[in-house]
Design an enzyme around this catalytic site. Structure first.
Site, PDB file in Angstrom:
ATOM      1  N   HIS A  52       2.040 -30.449   8.283  1.00 17.10           N
ATOM      2  CA  HIS A  52       1.551 -29.672   6.039  1.00 17.10           C
ATOM      3  C   HIS A  52       2.150 -28.658   6.911  1.00 17.10           C
ATOM      4  O   HIS A  52       2.100 -27.725   7.579  1.00 17.10           O
ATOM      5  CB  HIS A  52      -0.145 -29.716   6.124  1.00 17.10           C
ATOM      6  CG  HIS A  52      -0.532 -28.679   7.096  1.00 17.10           C
ATOM      7  ND1 HIS A  52      -1.272 -28.742   8.219  1.00 17.10           N
ATOM      8  CD2 HIS A  52      -0.737 -27.665   6.710  1.00 17.10           C
ATOM      9  CE1 HIS A  52      -1.685 -27.413   8.621  1.00 17.10           C
ATOM     10  NE2 HIS A  52      -1.896 -26.906   7.458  1.00 17.10           N
ATOM     11  N   ASP A  54       1.257 -24.807   4.330  1.00 13.54           N
ATOM     12  CA  ASP A  54       0.747 -23.686   3.908  1.00 13.54           C
ATOM     13  C   ASP A  54       1.311 -22.793   2.788  1.00 13.54           C
ATOM     14  O   ASP A  54       1.974 -22.275   3.077  1.00 13.54           O
ATOM     15  CB  ASP A  54       0.019 -23.205   5.168  1.00 13.54           C
ATOM     16  CG  ASP A  54      -0.866 -23.057   6.124  1.00 13.54           C
ATOM     17  OD1 ASP A  54      -1.209 -24.937   5.879  1.00 13.54           O
ATOM     18  OD2 ASP A  54      -1.071 -22.512   6.910  1.00 13.54           O
ATOM     19  N   HIS A  58      -3.795 -20.056  -0.098  1.00 11.59           N
ATOM     20  CA  HIS A  58      -3.972 -20.407   1.009  1.00 11.59           C
ATOM     21  C   HIS A  58      -4.677 -19.254   1.097  1.00 11.59           C
ATOM     22  O   HIS A  58      -6.429 -19.530   2.268  1.00 11.59           O
ATOM     23  CB  HIS A  58      -3.033 -21.556   2.543  1.00 11.59           C
ATOM     24  CG  HIS A  58      -4.246 -21.215   3.585  1.00 11.59           C
ATOM     25  ND1 HIS A  58      -5.027 -22.191   3.128  1.00 11.59           N
ATOM     26  CD2 HIS A  58      -3.755 -21.124   4.864  1.00 11.59           C
ATOM     27  CE1 HIS A  58      -5.729 -22.826   4.528  1.00 11.59           C
ATOM     28  NE2 HIS A  58      -4.624 -22.483   5.102  1.00 11.59           N
TER      29      HIS A  58
END
Length: 246
Positions: A52, A54, A58
């Site tokens: 994934h 960020d 975040h």
């Protein structure tokens, strides 16, 4: 030599490893051909599940969300830093990154090859090497705005502690309730990288980067794409990470 595509993405599966405290991943049939004429999966996962990225949001609600970043943040020529052979929870310092940072330019994607992917699915995966704040500052100073790593995080992941609930409860009772450092990680490297001018991006849980290191050593160009799901106002999202070796 023909270009080669390399998948750098972990498979998304039920009960796959996640960062401590993140939502568990569950994939199950929502519709089936037997009952509805089609197969459709129902997905339950977090924005930080699997491989994934960020976004700055975040770690700070005043910083850009995923959909506020330019697409250029998610692709570019890659420079791979060879950090294999480090000890568990080793500090990645500016000195260790210096050879890679010398090759970086504006728009470069810096990939940190720790080799920690070999521990995927085990408790040892949480004891990965991590950037020092000074190393993160050196990355930003080099003009890099996108960083990827073949580990759970660019910051140290907290030790999950003993598996025995009774022992965990005893240790909790012994911990100073005013000790903020013991309560939560600081995510110092996250804050430096994501807070870079214009907003930075961090990709985590990349898979094996050895092919990229070999290509780099052979003088082949390496490009990487880390395009996320287009989630609105999100802190991050799963990606299909792919490298193109020239």
């Amino acid at each position: 030599m023909a270009a080669t595509l390399v998948d750098l993405t972990h498979q998304v599966t039920t009960a796959m490893p996640v960062y401590p405290g993140d939502p568990a991943v569950l994939l199950e049939p929502a519709l089936t051909t037997a009952t509805a004429g089609v197969n459709v999966l129902a997905l339950h996962l977090g924005s930080q599940s699997g491989t994934h990225v960020d976004a700055p949001y975040h770690v700070d609600v005043t910083w850009p969300t995923l959909d506020g970043l330019p697409l250029e943040r998610f692709t570019g020529p890659a420079v791979v830093a060879d950090l294999r052979g480090l000890e568990p929870r080793a500090a990645v310092t500016p000195e260790l990154l210096a050879p890679a940072l010398e090759r970086c330019g504006e728009g470069s994607v810096l990939l940190l090859a720790t080799g920690w992917v070999r521990h995927w699915g085990t408790e040892a995966y949480l004891a990965h090497p991590a950037l020092t704040p000074a190393a993160a500052e050196a990355i930003v100073a080099a003009g890099v705005r996108t960083v990827g790593v073949d580990a759970l995080s660019v910051d140290p992941t907290p030790d999950p502690g003993p598996g025995d609930p009774a022992v965990a409860a005893l240790l909790a009772d012994l911990t100073d309730e005013h000790d903020q450092a013991a309560e939560e990680p600081t995510l110092a490297a996250h804050r430096v990288l994501l807070g870079a001018p214009g907003g930075g991006v961090i990709a985590e849980n990349l898979t094996d980067l050895r092919a990229l290191l070999e290509a780099q050593e052979a003088g082949r160009p390496v490009e990487v794409s880390l395009f996320p799901l287009r989630l609105v106002a999100a802190d991050g999202a799963p990606v299909r990470a792919v490298a193109r070796l020239g």
